[in-house]
Design an enzyme around this catalytic site. Structure first.
Site, PDB file in Angstrom:
ATOM      1  N   THR A   1       1.543   3.623  -2.142  1.00 42.20           N
ATOM      2  CA  THR A   1       1.697   4.884  -3.152  1.00 42.20           C
ATOM      3  C   THR A   1       0.928   6.160  -2.378  1.00 42.20           C
ATOM      4  O   THR A   1       0.992   6.997  -2.980  1.00 42.20           O
ATOM      5  CB  THR A   1       0.813   4.513  -4.641  1.00 42.20           C
ATOM      6  OG1 THR A   1      -0.528   3.828  -3.970  1.00 42.20           O
ATOM      7  CG2 THR A   1       1.521   3.508  -5.328  1.00 42.20           C
ATOM      8  N   ARG A   2       0.574   5.722  -1.261  1.00 43.58           N
ATOM      9  CA  ARG A   2      -0.081   6.937  -0.693  1.00 43.58           C
ATOM     10  C   ARG A   2      -0.213   6.771   0.947  1.00 43.58           C
ATOM     11  O   ARG A   2      -0.002   5.549   1.381  1.00 43.58           O
ATOM     12  CB  ARG A   2      -1.770   7.090  -1.012  1.00 43.58           C
ATOM     13  CG  ARG A   2      -2.490   5.902  -0.952  1.00 43.58           C
ATOM     14  CD  ARG A   2      -3.913   5.947  -1.336  1.00 43.58           C
ATOM     15  NE  ARG A   2      -4.143   6.173  -2.880  1.00 43.58           N
ATOM     16  CZ  ARG A   2      -5.171   6.078  -3.549  1.00 43.58           C
ATOM     17  NH1 ARG A   2      -6.299   5.955  -3.072  1.00 43.58           N
ATOM     18  NH2 ARG A   2      -5.155   6.092  -4.773  1.00 43.58           N
TER      19      ARG A   2
ATOM     20  N   GLY B   1       0.966  -1.384  -0.083  1.00 46.21           N
ATOM     21  CA  GLY B   1      -0.078  -0.029   0.064  1.00 46.21           C
ATOM     22  C   GLY B   1       0.849   1.193   0.059  1.00 46.21           C
ATOM     23  O   GLY B   1       0.663   2.332   0.495  1.00 46.21           O
TER      24      GLY B   1
ATOM     25  N   ASN C   1       0.927  -2.682   5.196  1.00 51.57           N
ATOM     26  CA  ASN C   1       0.026  -1.467   5.461  1.00 51.57           C
ATOM     27  C   ASN C   1      -1.211  -1.478   4.516  1.00 51.57           C
ATOM     28  O   ASN C   1      -2.059  -0.964   4.991  1.00 51.57           O
ATOM     29  CB  ASN C   1       0.939  -0.194   5.004  1.00 51.57           C
ATOM     30  CG  ASN C   1       0.083   1.144   4.814  1.00 51.57           C
ATOM     31  OD1 ASN C   1      -0.495   1.657   5.698  1.00 51.57           O
ATOM     32  ND2 ASN C   1      -0.020   1.237   3.644  1.00 51.57           N
TER      33      ASN C   1
ATOM     34  N   LYS D   1      -9.195  -5.117  12.179  1.00 53.98           N
ATOM     35  CA  LYS D   1      -8.095  -4.729  12.857  1.00 53.98           C
ATOM     36  C   LYS D   1      -7.777  -5.177  14.288  1.00 53.98           C
ATOM     37  O   LYS D   1      -6.733  -5.197  14.549  1.00 53.98           O
ATOM     38  CB  LYS D   1      -8.209  -3.256  13.132  1.00 53.98           C
ATOM     39  CG  LYS D   1      -8.099  -2.791  11.814  1.00 53.98           C
ATOM     40  CD  LYS D   1      -6.708  -2.773  10.794  1.00 53.98           C
ATOM     41  CE  LYS D   1      -6.678  -1.983   9.628  1.00 53.98           C
ATOM     42  NZ  LYS D   1      -5.399  -2.403   8.947  1.00 53.98           N
TER      43      LYS D   1
ATOM     44  N   TYR E   1     -14.310  -4.063   8.998  1.00 55.54           N
ATOM     45  CA  TYR E   1     -13.107  -3.455   9.213  1.00 55.54           C
ATOM     46  C   TYR E   1     -12.495  -3.451  10.572  1.00 55.54           C
ATOM     47  O   TYR E   1     -11.426  -3.822  10.798  1.00 55.54           O
ATOM     48  CB  TYR E   1     -13.139  -2.021   8.697  1.00 55.54           C
ATOM     49  CG  TYR E   1     -11.923  -1.070   9.035  1.00 55.54           C
ATOM     50  CD1 TYR E   1     -10.898  -1.158   8.171  1.00 55.54           C
ATOM     51  CD2 TYR E   1     -11.902  -0.390  10.137  1.00 55.54           C
ATOM     52  CE1 TYR E   1      -9.652  -0.568   8.555  1.00 55.54           C
ATOM     53  CE2 TYR E   1     -10.784   0.470  10.503  1.00 55.54           C
ATOM     54  CZ  TYR E   1      -9.580   0.235   9.557  1.00 55.54           C
ATOM     55  OH  TYR E   1      -8.373   1.114   9.793  1.00 55.54           O
TER      56      TYR E   1
ATOM     57  N   ALA F   1     -13.324  -5.602  12.858  1.00 53.36           N
ATOM     58  CA  ALA F   1     -12.955  -7.202  13.317  1.00 53.36           C
ATOM     59  C   ALA F   1     -11.735  -7.342  12.736  1.00 53.36           C
ATOM     60  O   ALA F   1     -10.684  -8.031  13.464  1.00 53.36           O
ATOM     61  CB  ALA F   1     -14.085  -8.049  12.799  1.00 53.36           C
TER      62      ALA F   1
ATOM     63  N   SER G   1      -5.161  -0.445  14.224  1.00 57.72           N
ATOM     64  CA  SER G   1      -5.922   0.728  14.282  1.00 57.72           C
ATOM     65  C   SER G   1      -6.615   0.842  15.763  1.00 57.72           C
ATOM     66  O   SER G   1      -6.439  -0.151  16.274  1.00 57.72           O
ATOM     67  CB  SER G   1      -6.814   0.712  13.247  1.00 57.72           C
ATOM     68  OG  SER G   1      -8.015   1.637  13.532  1.00 57.72           O
TER      69      SER G   1
END
Length: 263
Positions: free
Chosen positions: A10-11, A8, A86, A155, A151, A153, A138
């Site tokens: 590129t940003r 991940g 990431n 993390k 999401y 769950a 997170s």
């Protein structure tokens, strides 16, 4: 010296991790789906920091993507001694209103691919008695999150998995770290199709650079988990003292109303 591999890249947080690693003289392998953006990033890292930067465009939601990525780096002779998992995404939608294929991709990327890459590269690092793995979790890991059920769950899985493996490999030369940021100024809200009130509009997000600086220090010193930002610290404290039914209600309110079903 080995390579650092960042997914991940590129940003947002991934891009900042690639940058800080290159600043410290680390050759990097940057991984994401957008080939043109990856190549531009690799060229920039090489030009600015003089490191060897390799761009690998691959869709990590695909079932065999971790094997494919690992084989590619092995065949090229790149020993990866630093791995930053990431890549991930979320959706703001009720679970039963979600698009199942997108939900499956979320689980594949946020959990399965992360776990598989940790397994593949972690075994190589342990064999060489040296390596660092950082998995991005997170503040959501502390809670159940109505309207973002998968999401949250995913993390929680990342944090629990990372803590357990970190203990298993203690003393081997390999360290495993979970990074738990709060709201961060990335494109996640756009990707999640968030509309109206949600927690990203209610608090000032941290910059990806500030989050990564904390995460980088934690990874380099071998910490098992690092909780970044006041929202995260308050969140994990609240999760310990408040009943789960209360935190579920708070998260449901904070996550807001889904803008539309993800069909």
């Amino acid at each position: 010296m080995g390579y650092a591999l960042v997914t991940g890249a590129t940003r947002g947080i991934g891009r900042e991790f690639a940058s800080i690693l290159a600043q410290h003289g680390k050759d990097v392998i940057v991984v994401a789906r957008r080939e043109n953006a990856l190549k531009a990033l690799a060229a920039q890292l090489h030009e600015q920091h003089g490191v060897h930067a390799v761009a690998v465009a691959i869709d990590l939601t695909e079932e065999d993507s971790a094997d494919e990525l690992f084989s590619l780096t092995q065949d090229a002779g790149y020993f990866v001694d630093t791995l930053v998992n990431n890549a991930g995404f979320w959706d703001l939608t009720g679970f039963l209103d979600s698009n199942w294929h997108r939900s499956r991709d979320l689980m594949e990327l946020n959990m399965i691919t992360l776990t598989h890459l940790t397994y593949l590269y972690g075994r190589e690092m342990r064999k060489h008695h040296f390596g660092r793995i950082l998995n991005v979790a997170s503040v959501a890991a502390a809670f159940a999150g109505p309207n973002m059920a998968l999401y949250y769950a995913s993390k929680a899985f990342v944090l629990s998995f990372t803590e357990a493996v970190a203990e298993e490999v203690r003393g081997t030369g390999l360290s495993v770290t979970a990074l738990c940021p709060g709201p961060t100024g990335t494109s996640f809200g756009v990707n999640a199709r968030m509309e109206g009130r949600n927690f990203l509009t209610m608090v000032e997000p941290m910059s990806p650079k500030a989050v990564v600086q904390r995460g980088y220090r934690a990874m380099m010193t071998g910490r098992t988990a690092v909780y970044v930002g006041p929202v995260t610290k308050v969140g994990f404290f609240a999760a310990r003292i408040l009943p789960r039914r209360v935190t579920r209600a708070i998260c449901k309110w904070a996550n807001g109303t889904p803008g539309r079903p993800a069909f």
